[in-house]
Design an enzyme around this catalytic site. Structure first.
Site, PDB file in Angstrom:
ATOM      1  N   GLY A 181      -2.908   9.366   3.533  1.00 28.83           N
ATOM      2  CA  GLY A 181      -3.747   8.191   3.762  1.00 28.83           C
ATOM      3  C   GLY A 181      -4.097   8.002   5.224  1.00 28.83           C
ATOM      4  CE  LYS A 226      -6.094   1.480   2.646  1.00 30.84           C
ATOM      5  NZ  LYS A 226      -6.017   2.126   3.970  1.00 30.84           N
ATOM      6  CE  LYS A 281      -6.247  -8.245   3.378  1.00 30.50           C
ATOM      7  NZ  LYS A 281      -6.273  -7.781   4.785  1.00 30.50           N
ATOM      8  NE  ARG A 337      -8.470   8.529   3.154  1.00 29.84           N
ATOM      9  CZ  ARG A 337      -7.662   9.483   2.683  1.00 29.84           C
ATOM     10  NH1 ARG A 337      -6.943   9.262   1.593  1.00 29.84           N
ATOM     11  NH2 ARG A 337      -7.563  10.641   3.311  1.00 29.84           N
TER      12      ARG A 337
END
Length: 621
Positions: A299, A376, A418, A460
């Site tokens: 990632g 995510k 978050k 991403r």
């Protein structure tokens, strides 16, 4: 011309200059005497031999004279002085006297001619025959009449700006016309630097661009701080579309970029905040010659962690991920960069596979685990909450328990802002993962920590790639709400924070980066449009409304976690919160019995500290 031929040519030129200098000194002082007497011949031979010896010894023949500076001039003065003193010594020994006046005149002529020839060559190669004689008025006239395709203004008339000017001048490109400089130092206005005028300060850019018809700006301020770079880029982009920038000093020192490389202005230049630096000694101690395992290694964050870790030359790095293509890509990149300097292993596996996680830990026995594998994307997880629970919560528990079972030294989990007072399933799942990691630390020899940061530019699923695609299609750029704000950081910076946290870890901490001022998404979109060479009105911005699970703004620490003390510059650690992990695990285990809406609400209650209206925090009322 070969090196040997070059030295012979310089020696021949210097021999002619030395002979001419001593001849003219004798002629000036005694115009009617025989200048070819034995005394002059002895002095000439002595001066020639000593000049060549000292020139060779001090490397005068090895200098690249087109880049000569005052250092080279000092070398010339030194060589000539030593050769004249040596000649005086020869005269004293041979004739019991010295001819001071002749030697002084010879010394002056010698320096003038030797230095003059070399610096004339430098000036010719740098500026050419036309500009070498240009005055400031001539330069302005030449600029006014030029018809070059790209009219370039350099911001910054310091050493970096002069270097860029020389590079452009020496390339002699017909497509690039150097207009001049702008510089913060107002005292330089109307002066010339490298044969080019300084038109004014950066505040004068609109006027300079209009009068000189500038269509290209290069910002040469590598030592300026981020806030100043942001300000200059903003001013430049308001008047010219094509803006480029010299690399920052940090990138040059680390070897990421050369000082000769000019790059396009990027969105990172507009963040206006300084990046966090690593404590190299502590990081090196925790990584060098160690075995490192990275989950989610394919990632955005995971792959950058691998790149950063590799710089410290671990004994082995294990790339674990579910997607074979992304793991293959980072594996090939590391193998090409580092060859056989350390071992690289790959594991194509899913963190949800508990048995496989235990097998992987037993097989590789890593010293440090960086857990970056996660779902995510907020809206996608709102529609698929069970996947957020399986991957972010259960997957984290699997990797953490496997690390504990094998006595791994340090486990670092990548979290998000978050997770603070979450309103989305994604945020809730990351908060629950943090709870598990903090609880695991209580009874384990492994140091378990989590790292929180905000949005990562260019990762991403982030807004930057989306905005770029929308701009490429001609717009509009979609923003959910005009007042929505977020914290932003770069991928390398986020990865450095994760690595630094591992080296600082004592166990149980949640590390948080001081991310400066939050950025309005609307401002980000407008800046990216301008960086892409368009005006905001050409592309347009469309407000689509907030999506399920989104917050208007994010937080980095909850009110019960705030701790004012920094553990490293720009890095804070949140206060640990006591949790009843048994209730959390019970709730997690029940997720399969819930429908989508119930699971979403259930996850949010857990993450926010309540289950069925009962406080989850131990000891709270």
């Amino acid at each position: 011309m070969t090196f040997g031929k070059r030295i012979l040519l310089l020696m021949a030129i210097d021999s002619a200059i030395v002979s001419f200098s001593i001849f003219m000194s004798h002629f000036f002082l005694n115009p009617y005497s025989n200048v070819f007497d034995s005394k002059m011949i002895v002095a000439s031979v002595s001066l020639l031999i000593t000049h060549h010896l000292f020139s060779y010894f001090f490397g005068l023949y090895r200098r690249v004279w087109r880049y000569a500076s005052t250092r080279e001039l000092t070398g010339i003065v030194g060589v000539v002085t030593l050769s004249v003193i040596s000649t005086a010594g020869v005269q004293l020994v041979t004739y019991q006297t010295t001819y001071e006046r002749a030697l002084i005149v010879t010394w002056m002529l010698h320096i003038i001619l030797i230095g003059g020839v070399r610096f004339a060559w430098k000036y010719y190669k740098t500026y050419g025959l036309v500009t070498s004689y240009a005055t400031f008025k001539d330069a302005k006239k030449a600029v006014g009449n030029a018809q070059a395709n790209t009219r370039t203004l350099i911001i910054g008339a310091g050493s970096a700006g002069r270097m860029i000017a020389r590079q452009i001048q020496e390339n002699e490109s017909k497509d690039v016309k150097l207009v001049g400089f702008a510089d913060d130092d107002f005292t330089m206005r109307n002066l010339t630097v490298s044969g080019l005028p300084v038109y004014g300060t950066i505040k004068d850019l609109p006027e300079i661009v209009e009068k000189q018809r500038v269509n290209h700006i290069v910002i040469a301020m590598p030592s300026a701080d981020k806030a100043r770079i942001k300000e200059v880029v903003t001013i430049a982009k308001d008047v010219v579309r094509n803006v480029q920038i010299l690399p920052m000093i940090e990138d040059i020192i680390l070897g990421n970029l050369s000082v000769n490389q000019i790059r396009d202005v990027s969105i990172e230049d507009l963040l206006g905040r300084e990046q966090v630096d690593l404590d190299m000694s502590s990081v090196s101690e925790s990584l060098t010659n160690r075995t490192i395992l990275v989950t989610g290694a394919g990632g955005s964050i995971g792959s950058e962690i691998c790149r950063q870790v590799s710089k410290f030359e671990p004994a082995k790095i294990v790339l674990l991920g579910h997607g074979e293509n992304s793991i293959y890509t980072i594996e090939m990149e590391l193998r090409n960069l580092y060859k056989d300097r350390f071992q690289i292993d790959t594991e194509i596996s899913d963190v949800q596979d508990r048995d496989k996680m235990f097998e992987v830990m037993a097989k590789h026995q890593p010293d440090v685990v960086y857990h970056a594998a996660a779902h995510k994307h907020v809206p996608l997880m709102e529609r698929n909450p069970e996947e957020a629970i399986k991957n972010n919560v259960i997957g984290t528990r699997n990797v953490a328990e496997a690390s504990d079972a094998r006595g791994i030294g340090t486990f670092v989990m990548v979290s998000t802002d978050k997770a603070v007072n979450p309103t989305s399933v994604m945020g809730a799942s990351k908060r629950m993962a943090e709870m598990i990691v903090q609880d695991m630390d209580k009874g384990s020899n492994t140091r378990f920590v989590a790292v929180r940061f905000g949005n990562v530019l260019g990762s991403r699923g982030s807004v930057i790639p989306l905005f770029k695609k929308q701009i490429a299609r001609g717009g509009p750029v979609t923003v959910t709400h005009p007042e929505m704000i977020r914290y932003f950081m770069t991928i390398p910076e986020a990865s450095r924070l994760v690595i630094q946290a591992g080296s600082l870890a004592k166990g149980g901490e949640i590390f948080v980066l001081d991310m400066g001022e939050p950025v309005k998404i609307t401002d980000l979109a407008e800046n990216l449009i301008r960086l892409s060479g368009f005006e905001v009105d050409e592309i347009g911005i469309e407000f689509t409304g907030m999506r399920p699970g989104e917050k208007m703004y994010e937080e980095l620490l909850g009110k019960d976690e705030v701790h004012d003390q920094q553990v490293w510059p720009k890095i804070y650690v949140g206060k640990a919160v006591n949790l009843d992990i048994h209730k959390i695990n019970t709730c997690i285990d029940e997720y399969q019995n819930l429908d989508t809406d119930s699971l979403r609400q259930h996850a949010l209650r857990i993450a926010n500290g309540k289950i069925e209206n009962q406080e989850l925090l131990v000891g709270s009322k």
